[in-house]
Motif scaffolding. Structure first.
Motif, PDB file in Angstrom:
ATOM      1  N   PHE A 153       0.826  -1.208   0.000  1.00 52.50           N
ATOM      2  CA  PHE A 153       0.000   0.000   0.000  1.00 52.50           C
ATOM      3  C   PHE A 153       0.862   1.260   0.000  1.00 52.50           C
ATOM      4  O   PHE A 153       0.481   2.281   0.577  1.00 52.50           O
ATOM      5  CB  PHE A 153      -0.929  -0.003   1.210  1.00 52.50           C
ATOM      6  N   SER A 154       2.005   1.170  -0.638  1.00 46.13           N
ATOM      7  CA  SER A 154       2.903   2.319  -0.732  1.00 46.13           C
ATOM      8  C   SER A 154       2.261   3.428  -1.551  1.00 46.13           C
ATOM      9  O   SER A 154       1.531   3.179  -2.511  1.00 46.13           O
ATOM     10  CB  SER A 154       4.232   1.887  -1.375  1.00 46.13           C
ATOM     11  N   SER A 155       2.546   4.667  -1.160  1.00 44.44           N
ATOM     12  CA  SER A 155       2.039   5.811  -1.902  1.00 44.44           C
ATOM     13  C   SER A 155       2.854   5.985  -3.181  1.00 44.44           C
ATOM     14  O   SER A 155       3.935   5.414  -3.344  1.00 44.44           O
ATOM     15  CB  SER A 155       2.114   7.083  -1.062  1.00 44.44           C
ATOM     16  N   LYS A 156       2.328   6.772  -4.084  1.00 48.02           N
ATOM     17  CA  LYS A 156       2.966   6.968  -5.378  1.00 48.02           C
ATOM     18  C   LYS A 156       4.268   7.753  -5.244  1.00 48.02           C
ATOM     19  O   LYS A 156       4.435   8.569  -4.352  1.00 48.02           O
ATOM     20  CB  LYS A 156       2.022   7.709  -6.321  1.00 48.02           C
ATOM     21  N   GLY A 157       5.183   7.490  -6.148  1.00 52.01           N
ATOM     22  CA  GLY A 157       6.428   8.247  -6.204  1.00 52.01           C
ATOM     23  C   GLY A 157       7.563   7.553  -5.481  1.00 52.01           C
ATOM     24  O   GLY A 157       7.364   6.633  -4.682  1.00 52.01           O
ATOM     25  N   THR A 158       8.790   7.990  -5.773  1.00 49.80           N
ATOM     26  CA  THR A 158       9.968   7.404  -5.140  1.00 49.80           C
ATOM     27  C   THR A 158      10.011   7.685  -3.645  1.00 49.80           C
ATOM     28  O   THR A 158      10.540   6.874  -2.883  1.00 49.80           O
ATOM     29  CB  THR A 158      11.236   7.973  -5.800  1.00 49.80           C
ATOM     30  N   ALA A 159       9.455   8.827  -3.235  1.00 48.70           N
ATOM     31  CA  ALA A 159       9.415   9.133  -1.802  1.00 48.70           C
ATOM     32  C   ALA A 159       8.561   8.117  -1.057  1.00 48.70           C
ATOM     33  O   ALA A 159       8.855   7.758   0.096  1.00 48.70           O
ATOM     34  CB  ALA A 159       8.878  10.546  -1.576  1.00 48.70           C
ATOM     35  N   GLY A 160       7.497   7.640  -1.707  1.00 46.12           N
ATOM     36  CA  GLY A 160       6.638   6.635  -1.091  1.00 46.12           C
ATOM     37  C   GLY A 160       7.353   5.321  -0.886  1.00 46.12           C
ATOM     38  O   GLY A 160       7.135   4.628   0.118  1.00 46.12           O
ATOM     39  N   VAL A 161       8.231   4.954  -1.814  1.00 43.14           N
ATOM     40  CA  VAL A 161       9.010   3.718  -1.676  1.00 43.14           C
ATOM     41  C   VAL A 161       9.961   3.815  -0.500  1.00 43.14           C
ATOM     42  O   VAL A 161      10.076   2.898   0.315  1.00 43.14           O
ATOM     43  CB  VAL A 161       9.788   3.428  -2.973  1.00 43.14           C
ATOM     44  N   GLY A 162      10.661   4.937  -0.387  1.00 44.92           N
ATOM     45  CA  GLY A 162      11.566   5.134   0.744  1.00 44.92           C
ATOM     46  C   GLY A 162      10.827   5.157   2.061  1.00 44.92           C
ATOM     47  O   GLY A 162      11.295   4.590   3.057  1.00 44.92           O
ATOM     48  N   SER A 163       9.661   5.797   2.081  1.00 47.28           N
ATOM     49  CA  SER A 163       8.859   5.841   3.307  1.00 47.28           C
ATOM     50  C   SER A 163       8.361   4.455   3.693  1.00 47.28           C
ATOM     51  O   SER A 163       8.328   4.103   4.870  1.00 47.28           O
ATOM     52  CB  SER A 163       7.671   6.779   3.097  1.00 47.28           C
ATOM     53  N   ALA A 164       7.999   3.648   2.692  1.00 45.02           N
ATOM     54  CA  ALA A 164       7.525   2.284   2.960  1.00 45.02           C
ATOM     55  C   ALA A 164       8.636   1.441   3.587  1.00 45.02           C
ATOM     56  O   ALA A 164       8.408   0.701   4.553  1.00 45.02           O
ATOM     57  CB  ALA A 164       7.027   1.635   1.675  1.00 45.02           C
ATOM     58  N   ALA A 165       9.846   1.539   3.042  1.00 47.36           N
ATOM     59  CA  ALA A 165      10.977   0.776   3.577  1.00 47.36           C
ATOM     60  C   ALA A 165      11.318   1.228   4.997  1.00 47.36           C
ATOM     61  O   ALA A 165      11.556   0.400   5.885  1.00 47.36           O
ATOM     62  CB  ALA A 165      12.188   0.938   2.661  1.00 47.36           C
TER      63      ALA A 165
END
Length: 257
Positions: free
Chosen positions: A217-229
């Motif tokens: 359920f990660s948000s869109k964008g590369t920032a969302g990927v980093g936030s998910a990790a």
């Protein structure tokens, strides 16, 4: 006051979503079709590729623990009990908790980043369109792999940790490998092994569920990927301590009865 209210609402909402995600996993975990090839691949990725880090950490922890405790044990005239104490400490707490935290940092963040990247690039949506069940293929296999491999990594860390302790003992005193491990295993009882082993399965469940949930359920964008990790590591680490506390408390109550 309003900020606190919204923060609490956000926490409860997150707990509800995570609980629903966990229920969805248990609903799909035992139903066909089973993705055996992907499960084996994930066991390799999660277990084998984390083995060196876990072994190195366990060995160093055994060295450090023995170096720190040996002078105190000598002062009390109890240096002969060093194998007993190290083995119980590693099996009960140090091995499971430290290994789980390492795996939360390496495996949890990796799962969160991988699934988050797939979410951002719409690969998960493409799997749904092509008729593949992305939840069973991506989530169920990774969670099962964590449940299977984390206990094995903990056992490896315990063994190597005691080996590191023996290394210090053999250089500082006349202790053979057979004598050291004979005392170490003689000190352990079923009450030490069973609860410590059972809780490692729950550690694997927590790491897998949280990592998959944050990535899925990660948000869109590369920032969302980093936030998910990042959030996968933070949340799973906090939940690991909570699960450990509950496991220790339950074991104490059970053996008291």
């Amino acid at each position: 006051m309003e900020k606190i209210r919204y923060s609490l609402l956000g926490i409860f909402e997150e707990v509800g979503k995570l609980s629903s995600f966990t229920g969805r996993f248990f609903g799909a975990a035992f139903s066909r079709p089973f993705e055996w090839k992907e499960l084996i691949r994930q066991c390799y990725e999660i277990g084998y590729k984390s083995l060196f880090l876990v072994l190195a950490t366990g060995f160093i922890m055994g060295l450090v623990l023995t170096l720190q405790l040996r002078p105190t044990m000598i002062d009390f005239g109890a240096s002969a009990y060093m194998p007993d104490m190290v083995s119980i400490a590693f099996v009960r707490e140090i091995g499971p908790v430290v290994t789980a935290l390492i795996c939360a940092g390496k495996i949890g963040s990796g799962i969160g980043a991988e699934l988050g990247s797939m979410k951002v690039t719409e690969q998960i949506d493409a799997m749904e369109v092509s008729g593949t069940n992305p939840f069973k293929f991506l989530v169920v296999t990774r969670v099962w792999a964590c449940i299977i491999m984390i206990p094995l990594l903990v056992i490896a860390a315990d063994a190597v940790g005691m080996l590191g302790s023996y290394f210090i003992e053999s250089t500082r005193g006349e202790v053979t490998l057979a004598l050291y491990f004979n005392r170490a295993f003689h000190a352990m009882a079923v009450g030490d092994l069973v609860p410590a082993t059972i809780k490692t399965f729950f550690f694997g469940l927590v790491i897998g569920i949280v990592g998959c949930y944050k990535g899925y359920f990660s948000s869109k964008g590369t920032a969302g990927v980093g936030s998910a990790a990042n959030s996968a590591v933070v949340i799973s680490s906090l939940l690991l301590f909570l699960v450990d506390f509950i496991a220790v408390l339950a074991a104490d109550i059970f053996y008291a009865i």
